[in-house]
Design a protein around this motif. Structure first.
Motif, PDB file in Angstrom:
ATOM      1  N   HIS A 225       0.879  -1.174   0.000  1.00  0.00           N
ATOM      2  CA  HIS A 225       0.000   0.000   0.000  1.00  0.00           C
ATOM      3  C   HIS A 225       0.914   1.221   0.000  1.00  0.00           C
ATOM      4  CE1 HIS A 225      -3.685   2.164   0.453  1.00  0.00           C
ATOM      5  NE2 HIS A 225      -3.363   2.673   1.637  1.00  0.00           N
ATOM      6  N   PRO A 226       1.458   1.583  -1.157  1.00  0.00           N
ATOM      7  CA  PRO A 226       2.568   2.541  -1.218  1.00  0.00           C
ATOM      8  C   PRO A 226       2.207   3.955  -0.780  1.00  0.00           C
ATOM      9  CG  PRO A 226       1.773   1.995  -3.413  1.00  0.00           C
ATOM     10  CD  PRO A 226       1.104   1.048  -2.478  1.00  0.00           C
ATOM     11  N   MET A 227       3.073   4.512   0.064  1.00  0.00           N
ATOM     12  CA  MET A 227       2.885   5.875   0.542  1.00  0.00           C
ATOM     13  C   MET A 227       2.999   6.880  -0.602  1.00  0.00           C
ATOM     14  SD  MET A 227       2.237   5.471   3.724  1.00  0.00           S
ATOM     15  CE  MET A 227       2.250   7.183   4.261  1.00  0.00           C
ATOM     16  N   SER A 228       3.810   6.571  -1.602  1.00  0.00           N
ATOM     17  CA  SER A 228       3.984   7.511  -2.712  1.00  0.00           C
ATOM     18  C   SER A 228       2.673   7.764  -3.450  1.00  0.00           C
ATOM     19  CB  SER A 228       5.046   6.992  -3.684  1.00  0.00           C
ATOM     20  OG  SER A 228       4.666   5.737  -4.231  1.00  0.00           O
ATOM     21  N   VAL A 229       1.836   6.755  -3.561  1.00  0.00           N
ATOM     22  CA  VAL A 229       0.537   6.929  -4.208  1.00  0.00           C
ATOM     23  C   VAL A 229      -0.356   7.828  -3.359  1.00  0.00           C
ATOM     24  CG1 VAL A 229      -1.546   5.755  -5.014  1.00  0.00           C
ATOM     25  CG2 VAL A 229       0.685   4.726  -5.422  1.00  0.00           C
ATOM     26  N   LEU A 230      -0.307   7.640  -2.049  1.00  0.00           N
ATOM     27  CA  LEU A 230      -1.112   8.477  -1.159  1.00  0.00           C
ATOM     28  C   LEU A 230      -0.660   9.934  -1.229  1.00  0.00           C
ATOM     29  CD1 LEU A 230      -1.435   6.223   2.023  1.00  0.00           C
ATOM     30  CD2 LEU A 230      -2.747   6.174  -0.111  1.00  0.00           C
ATOM     31  N   GLU A 231       0.641  10.156  -1.305  1.00  0.00           N
ATOM     32  CA  GLU A 231       1.163  11.517  -1.424  1.00  0.00           C
ATOM     33  C   GLU A 231       0.681  12.168  -2.717  1.00  0.00           C
ATOM     34  OE1 GLU A 231       5.377  11.225   0.993  1.00  0.00           O
ATOM     35  OE2 GLU A 231       5.239  10.307  -0.979  1.00  0.00           O
ATOM     36  N   ALA A 232       0.690  11.411  -3.810  1.00  0.00           N
ATOM     37  CA  ALA A 232       0.212  11.935  -5.087  1.00  0.00           C
ATOM     38  C   ALA A 232      -1.282  12.234  -5.032  1.00  0.00           C
ATOM     39  CB  ALA A 232       0.513  10.933  -6.203  1.00  0.00           C
ATOM     40  N   ALA A 233      -2.028  11.387  -4.318  1.00  0.00           N
ATOM     41  CA  ALA A 233      -3.464  11.625  -4.164  1.00  0.00           C
ATOM     42  C   ALA A 233      -3.713  12.926  -3.407  1.00  0.00           C
ATOM     43  CB  ALA A 233      -4.117  10.455  -3.443  1.00  0.00           C
ATOM     44  N   GLY A 234      -2.907  13.174  -2.363  1.00  0.00           N
ATOM     45  CA  GLY A 234      -3.041  14.409  -1.611  1.00  0.00           C
ATOM     46  C   GLY A 234      -2.761  15.634  -2.457  1.00  0.00           C
ATOM     47  N   ALA A 235      -1.883  15.471  -3.437  1.00  0.00           N
ATOM     48  CA  ALA A 235      -1.564  16.560  -4.362  1.00  0.00           C
ATOM     49  C   ALA A 235      -2.576  16.659  -5.496  1.00  0.00           C
ATOM     50  CB  ALA A 235      -0.159  16.368  -4.928  1.00  0.00           C
ATOM     51  N   GLU A 236      -3.581  15.750  -5.494  1.00  0.00           N
ATOM     52  CA  GLU A 236      -4.654  15.709  -6.488  1.00  0.00           C
ATOM     53  C   GLU A 236      -4.123  15.547  -7.912  1.00  0.00           C
ATOM     54  OE1 GLU A 236      -7.327  18.977  -5.914  1.00  0.00           O
ATOM     55  OE2 GLU A 236      -7.933  18.291  -3.933  1.00  0.00           O
ATOM     56  N   LEU A 237      -3.067  14.741  -8.043  1.00  0.00           N
ATOM     57  CA  LEU A 237      -2.527  14.440  -9.365  1.00  0.00           C
ATOM     58  C   LEU A 237      -3.208  13.203  -9.933  1.00  0.00           C
ATOM     59  CD1 LEU A 237       1.307  14.798  -8.679  1.00  0.00           C
ATOM     60  CD2 LEU A 237      -0.164  16.433  -9.889  1.00  0.00           C
ATOM     61  N   PRO A 238      -3.500  13.167 -11.224  1.00  0.00           N
ATOM     62  CA  PRO A 238      -3.919  11.910 -11.833  1.00  0.00           C
ATOM     63  C   PRO A 238      -2.892  10.827 -11.521  1.00  0.00           C
ATOM     64  CG  PRO A 238      -4.204  13.705 -13.383  1.00  0.00           C
ATOM     65  CD  PRO A 238      -3.461  14.268 -12.201  1.00  0.00           C
ATOM     66  N   ILE A 239      -3.362   9.645 -11.123  1.00  0.00           N
ATOM     67  CA  ILE A 239      -2.480   8.565 -10.683  1.00  0.00           C
ATOM     68  C   ILE A 239      -2.540   7.427 -11.690  1.00  0.00           C
ATOM     69  CG2 ILE A 239      -2.110   6.830  -8.880  1.00  0.00           C
ATOM     70  CD1 ILE A 239      -3.283   8.929  -6.913  1.00  0.00           C
ATOM     71  N   VAL A 240      -1.376   7.029 -12.182  1.00  0.00           N
ATOM     72  CA  VAL A 240      -1.263   5.952 -13.160  1.00  0.00           C
ATOM     73  C   VAL A 240      -0.478   4.813 -12.519  1.00  0.00           C
ATOM     74  CG1 VAL A 240      -0.532   5.307 -15.485  1.00  0.00           C
ATOM     75  CG2 VAL A 240      -1.248   7.665 -15.014  1.00  0.00           C
ATOM     76  N   LEU A 241      -1.055   3.618 -12.534  1.00  0.00           N
ATOM     77  CA  LEU A 241      -0.446   2.462 -11.886  1.00  0.00           C
ATOM     78  C   LEU A 241      -0.511   1.244 -12.803  1.00  0.00           C
ATOM     79  CD1 LEU A 241      -2.242   2.806  -8.417  1.00  0.00           C
ATOM     80  CD2 LEU A 241       0.060   3.602  -8.984  1.00  0.00           C
ATOM     81  N   ARG A 242       0.358   0.268 -12.499  1.00  0.00           N
ATOM     82  CA  ARG A 242       0.243  -1.016 -13.178  1.00  0.00           C
ATOM     83  C   ARG A 242      -0.949  -1.770 -12.599  1.00  0.00           C
ATOM     84  NH1 ARG A 242       3.820  -3.382 -16.452  1.00  0.00           N
ATOM     85  NH2 ARG A 242       5.487  -1.971 -15.745  1.00  0.00           N
ATOM     86  N   ASP A 243      -1.639  -2.487 -13.433  1.00  0.00           N
ATOM     87  CA  ASP A 243      -2.821  -3.245 -13.007  1.00  0.00           C
ATOM     88  C   ASP A 243      -2.365  -4.535 -12.333  1.00  0.00           C
ATOM     89  OD1 ASP A 243      -5.262  -4.387 -12.637  1.00  0.00           O
ATOM     90  OD2 ASP A 243      -5.877  -4.362 -14.741  1.00  0.00           O
ATOM     91  N   ILE A 244      -2.245  -4.495 -10.991  1.00  0.00           N
ATOM     92  CA  ILE A 244      -1.795  -5.646 -10.208  1.00  0.00           C
ATOM     93  C   ILE A 244      -2.814  -5.937  -9.102  1.00  0.00           C
ATOM     94  CG2 ILE A 244       0.670  -5.360 -10.708  1.00  0.00           C
ATOM     95  CD1 ILE A 244       0.986  -3.893  -8.053  1.00  0.00           C
ATOM     96  N   PRO A 245      -2.893  -7.182  -8.622  1.00  0.00           N
ATOM     97  CA  PRO A 245      -3.920  -7.552  -7.635  1.00  0.00           C
ATOM     98  C   PRO A 245      -3.830  -6.772  -6.334  1.00  0.00           C
ATOM     99  CG  PRO A 245      -2.931  -9.521  -8.609  1.00  0.00           C
ATOM    100  CD  PRO A 245      -2.105  -8.354  -9.066  1.00  0.00           C
ATOM    101  N   GLU A 246      -2.636  -6.306  -5.968  1.00  0.00           N
ATOM    102  CA  GLU A 246      -2.482  -5.606  -4.690  1.00  0.00           C
ATOM    103  C   GLU A 246      -3.347  -4.352  -4.594  1.00  0.00           C
ATOM    104  OE1 GLU A 246       1.597  -7.619  -5.258  1.00  0.00           O
ATOM    105  OE2 GLU A 246      -0.095  -6.950  -6.477  1.00  0.00           O
TER     106      GLU A 246
END
Length: 340
Positions: free
Chosen positions: A252-273
């Motif tokens: 559950h990566p903190m970097s994604v949460l930080e980007a969400a707080g900055a309201e940036l569009p988030i692009v990720l690999r499609d993985i089960p996690e």
């Protein structure tokens, strides 16, 4: 109702540049906002709750010999160390044998940071201690980006106002897929790509030669920052238009949460996690071709971009650290039998 004294353990001063340190900081900040909790950090004072985040010797001593209810947040599970340090699967298995017996099976609760991690802890790692899932959270309000912050960050990093900037964040290791980051950048030469992070464990990092080769041969529109302070990493988010993490394994990566707080569009690999966390609100692709298509559309289609930014806002709302702190306080009181 008496305050709960919580002693949060983490080896402050250990190599930074990774999400566990950020998760520790954010948990402490969230708990500090609760009037019914007194937060101690690496303290020798008596405490009602001892909550460890790393398997260092000091934490082991506290968990073995100090009084109080004890918890351990399992930031790492099988697969989390792929490419982090030399030695591969052998070192990973040895490490988790030690952690399982010295920590996981000696506390009152193991905290998993996602449902996927909880399943791995129980079914693959055979942890006997009761497991509860409490996702990593972050102070989203502190990450809000104003036009002034954006302008200052862009000026600091030499970016023009019209530059379209994609930022990734994490250790430069195989599972983070910096090869994808470089390959996609090559296909989108008019977009600037910045990878924030390096190898915090130095020579102990796995495949450092391979990673160095990828970095050396990357196209000129990619910038590699190396390990930077957390505050600087967040300045790069302020300067960005898009956050992209191409990892093929995460918890559950903190970097994604930080980007969400900055309201940036988030692009990720499609993985089960991500099935129980970011799916539906982040843009996902299975391969480089899919990433190219998503990033190109974010650059050219404002409606698509705004929709993706709204998805990030939903992630931010769900994983704000006020929510996480409330869950921890509830768990503490349950362990104490509501006696405090």
């Amino acid at each position: 109702m008496k305050k709960i004294k919580v002693n949060v353990l983490y080896p402050v001063g250990a190599p930074g540049g990774h999400g566990v340190e950020t998760a520790f900081r954010e948990m402490v900040n969230g708990l500090a906002g609760h009037n019914d909790v007194e937060v101690l950090i690496n303290s020798w004072k008596p405490a009602d709750i001892i909550h460890a985040h790393a398997p260092d010797p000091k934490s082991m001593f506290h968990l073995l010999f100090r009084r109080g209810k004890k918890l351990y947040t399992a930031h790492l599970v099988y697969g989390s160390m792929d490419g982090s340090i030399r030695g591969g699967k052998f070192v990973e298995r040895l490490y988790f044998f030690y952690v399982r017996h010295a920590f996981y099976n000696r506390v009152d609760r193991v905290v998993a940071v996602s449902n996927m991690s909880a399943r791995i802890l129980k079914e693959k790692m055979h942890v006997k201690t009761p497991i509860v899932t409490i996702y990593n959270t972050i102070d989203m309000k502190s990450l809000s980006i104003t036009p002034a912050k954006r302008a200052a960050a862009r000026q600091k990093f030499g970016l023009g106002e019209t530059d379209f900037v994609v930022v990734g964040n994490g250790q430069t290791q195989p599972r983070k897929r910096i090869d994808s980051f470089s390959n996609v950048a090559r296909e989108l030469p008019k977009i600037k790509f910045i990878w924030v992070g390096g190898v915090p464990f130095g020579a102990l990092g796995a495949d450092t030669g391979k990673m160095d080769k990828i970095i050396k041969n990357a196209p000129t529109n990619v910038t590699w920052t190396g390990v930077v302070a957390l505050e600087v990493a967040r300045e790069y988010l302020a300067a960005a238009d898009v956050f992209w993490l191409p990892s093929d394994q995460e918890n559950h990566p903190m970097s994604v949460l930080e980007a969400a707080g900055a309201e940036l569009p988030i692009v990720l690999r499609d993985i089960p996690e991500y099935d129980d966390t970011f799916a539906g609100n982040a843009l996902m692709a299975k391969d480089d071709a899919g990433f190219i298509e998503i990033i190109r559309q974010l650059q050219t289609d404002q409606t698509y971009y705004q929709s993706a930014a709204q998805g990030a806002s939903k992630i931010a709302e769900r994983f704000d650290n006020r929510t996480g702190a409330e869950q921890f306080v509830k768990l503490y009181r349950e362990l104490l039998g509501d006696e405090k």
